[in-house]
Design an enzyme around this catalytic site. Structure first.
Site, PDB file in Angstrom:
ATOM      1  N   PHE A  24       0.858  -1.180   0.000  1.00 31.93           N
ATOM      2  CA  PHE A  24       0.000   0.000   0.000  1.00 31.93           C
ATOM      3  C   PHE A  24       0.895   1.231   0.000  1.00 31.93           C
ATOM      4  O   PHE A  24       1.635   1.462   0.945  1.00 31.93           O
ATOM      5  CB  PHE A  24      -0.943   0.062   1.203  1.00 31.93           C
ATOM      6  CG  PHE A  24      -1.822   1.285   1.148  1.00 31.93           C
ATOM      7  CD1 PHE A  24      -3.012   1.276   0.438  1.00 31.93           C
ATOM      8  CD2 PHE A  24      -1.424   2.471   1.753  1.00 31.93           C
ATOM      9  CE1 PHE A  24      -3.796   2.427   0.340  1.00 31.93           C
ATOM     10  CE2 PHE A  24      -2.202   3.628   1.656  1.00 31.93           C
ATOM     11  CZ  PHE A  24      -3.395   3.596   0.950  1.00 31.93           C
ATOM     12  N   ASP A  67       9.446   2.972   1.965  1.00 35.26           N
ATOM     13  CA  ASP A  67       8.237   3.715   2.311  1.00 35.26           C
ATOM     14  C   ASP A  67       7.993   3.527   3.805  1.00 35.26           C
ATOM     15  O   ASP A  67       7.435   2.518   4.229  1.00 35.26           O
ATOM     16  CB  ASP A  67       7.042   3.226   1.483  1.00 35.26           C
ATOM     17  CG  ASP A  67       5.772   4.029   1.796  1.00 35.26           C
ATOM     18  OD1 ASP A  67       5.759   4.749   2.816  1.00 35.26           O
ATOM     19  OD2 ASP A  67       4.799   3.931   1.020  1.00 35.26           O
ATOM     20  N   LYS A  83       2.490  10.972   7.315  1.00 35.12           N
ATOM     21  CA  LYS A  83       1.695  10.705   8.510  1.00 35.12           C
ATOM     22  C   LYS A  83       2.207  11.444   9.755  1.00 35.12           C
ATOM     23  O   LYS A  83       1.954  12.631   9.889  1.00 35.12           O
ATOM     24  CB  LYS A  83       1.571   9.196   8.712  1.00 35.12           C
ATOM     25  CG  LYS A  83       0.745   8.570   7.567  1.00 35.12           C
ATOM     26  CD  LYS A  83       0.162   7.213   7.892  1.00 35.12           C
ATOM     27  CE  LYS A  83      -0.924   6.856   6.890  1.00 35.12           C
ATOM     28  NZ  LYS A  83      -0.507   5.930   5.850  1.00 35.12           N
TER      29      LYS A  83
HETATM   30  C1  LIG Z   1      -0.772   6.007   4.378  1.00 34.73           C
HETATM   31  C2  LIG Z   1       0.333   5.522   3.534  1.00 34.73           C
HETATM   32  C3  LIG Z   1       0.630   6.122   2.298  1.00 34.73           C
HETATM   33  C4  LIG Z   1      -0.206   7.230   1.704  1.00 34.73           C
HETATM   34  O1  LIG Z   1      -0.276   8.355   2.520  1.00 34.73           O
HETATM   35  P1  LIG Z   1      -1.462   9.427   2.278  1.00 34.73           P
HETATM   36  O2  LIG Z   1      -1.076  10.562   3.185  1.00 34.73           O
HETATM   37  O3  LIG Z   1      -2.738   8.773   2.686  1.00 34.73           O
HETATM   38  O4  LIG Z   1      -1.430   9.798   0.846  1.00 34.73           O
HETATM   39  C5  LIG Z   1       1.716   5.648   1.589  1.00 34.73           C
HETATM   40  N1  LIG Z   1       2.456   4.634   2.051  1.00 34.73           N
HETATM   41  C6  LIG Z   1       2.191   4.025   3.220  1.00 34.73           C
HETATM   42  C7  LIG Z   1       3.073   2.900   3.684  1.00 34.73           C
HETATM   43  C8  LIG Z   1       1.112   4.418   3.994  1.00 34.73           C
HETATM   44  O5  LIG Z   1       0.822   3.793   5.127  1.00 34.73           O
END
Ligand SMILES: *Cc1c(COP(=O)(O)O)cnc(C)c1O
Length: 396
Positions: free
Chosen positions: A141, A226, A255
């Site tokens: 994700f 990520d 985040k």
């Molecule tokens: C939440 C998340 C995203 C996307 O972040 P948004 O601020 O919702 O666009 C990308 N990668 C990971 C691992 C995430 O948990």
């Protein structure tokens, strides 16, 4: 009709149904606690998908934000402002990197990294024009843009949203051999979550990330971690990669970087990578704005003390111990103050609705998994109480 039912009706009548929220309407939050519009209190064990690592209404972050709100909030990057350099310097130092590229949402950080990796591939690695490929892991994700969903294997994320962006190769998460086999002369990057959050807090097998790191180094491929959900204290370290003794070429952060107050994401890397961008090639109206930079700097300073990480590690040990004794579970995976609990015989959604009635907020991940990510500031007694409620719910 209760105030809650009434408000949910108004939400459903006025906004798109792209979420399926639990039936609770929140109006206040402090620390790990939130209050709904009927005055009921809940322990927040989702913490805004880890955007609220430092809890609701942290005094330090709030005072920095208030001060900056009164001073200067937005300039656009057409001009310099006096909050960007400190943010860039201190975040780069926290990550042991050279440069920071600030954006707003996590998905934008991912998109930025894709562009940077491709440009790095063409201009530094020497990949022929238009041929760059990026390897990703199954079950990933990385966000919701059309390019990012192009390499998702979740049917909900992709169905009816094509055509998709080419240039991505998916290999199973945890299979280093498959990953090595997927690397070609045209591969510019491996984009991976060190721990897959949305997939249900899926941990990498022993040695996997080190193997991925070695393969990237051998094949002159950028390793992009990520850490938007796993980073910034959640796992008991600044970056989840540290647990596996791996240093990526690029960190993606988001985040918690905005302290739960503002959207703030960043690509953090070395000069030879982020240095490929020239003026006009990438940007964002709100990216790196003074308010976000002020809050982001305060977040970085909290993490620079090591205190949030220590707390997550300490509470994480207790958390793992408590979760071991849960009834009616198939598997529990934990790292720091982060857990994926696979329940048996019920849907994750059903368990979360039960938890809601008991005063605990959590979110199901895929089908029968519950994801738990309490704010790192949660009191130990509250953490124990929340897990006791989960045990009671699973026994019921
Ligand atoms: C939440 C998340 C995203 C996307 O972040 P948004 O601020 O919702 O666009 C990308 N990668 C990971 C691992 C995430 O948990």
């Amino acid at each position: 009709m209760s105030a809650t039912t009434d408000e949910i009706g108004r939400v459903e009548a006025s906004t798109a149904h792209n979420y399926h929220p639990l039936p609770v309407v929140l109006t206040e939050g402090r620390g790990a606690w939130v209050t709904d519009i009927d005055g009921r209190r809940y322990l927040d064990l989702l913490a805004g998908y880890s955007a609220l690592n430092f809890g609701h209404g942290d005094e330090e972050l709030l005072s920095v934000a208030h001060e900056q709100l009164d001073r200067l909030t937005l300039t656009s990057r057409a001009f310099h402002h006096d909050r960007l350099a400190t943010f860039g310097t201190e975040l780069a130092e926290l990550a042991g990197m050279d440069l920071v590229l600030p954006m707003n949402t996590g998905a934008e950080a991912v998109e930025t990294a894709i562009k940077v990796a491709r440009k790095w591939g063409y201009t530094v690695k020497g990949v022929p024009a238009g041929r760059a490929r990026i390897v990703v892991a199954g079950g990933n994700f990385h966000g919701r843009t059309t390019t990012i969903v192009s390499f998702s294997d979740d049917p909900d994320a992709t169905a009816d949203f094509g055509p998709f962006t080419p240039g991505f190769d998916t290999v199973p998460f945890g299979d280093a051999e498959a990953l090595r086999a997927a690397l070609t002369e045209d591969t510019v990057a491996v984009l991976i979550e060190p721990v897959q959050g949305e997939a249900g807090v899926v941990l990498p097998p022993d040695g996997y990330l080190a193997d991925v790191r070695a393969a990237c180094t051998t094949h002159d491929v950028l390793l992009i971690a990520d850490e938007i959900q796993s980073g910034l204290g959640r796992t008991g370290r600044t970056f989840a990669c540290e647990h596996f003794d791996v240093v990526p070429d690029v960190y993606l952060l988001g985040k918690a970087l905005g302290g739960g107050l503002v959207p703030l994401s960043a690509v953090v890397s070395r000069r030879d990578v982020l240095g490929v961008l020239r003026p006009g090639q990438h940007g964002s109206t709100f990216g790196g704005n003074p308010l976000a930079c002020a809050v982001g700097t305060a977040v970085v300073r909290k993490l620079a003390t090591g205190e949030p990480q220590r707390r997550a590690a300490e509470l994480g040990t207790i958390f793992a111990e408590l979760l071991k004794d849960l009834p009616a579970v198939r598997e529990v995976r934990t790292l720091g103050l982060w857990a994926g609990v696979d329940v048996v015989g019920r849907s994750g959604r059903d368990v979360c609705e039960g938890l809601l009635r008991r005063g605990v907020l959590a979110k199901d991940a895929h089908g029968s998994t519950i994801r738990l990510a309490p704010p790192l500031v949660i009191e130990e007694a509250d953490l124990r109480q929340a897990v006791a409620h989960l045990a009671d719910e699973l026994r019921a």
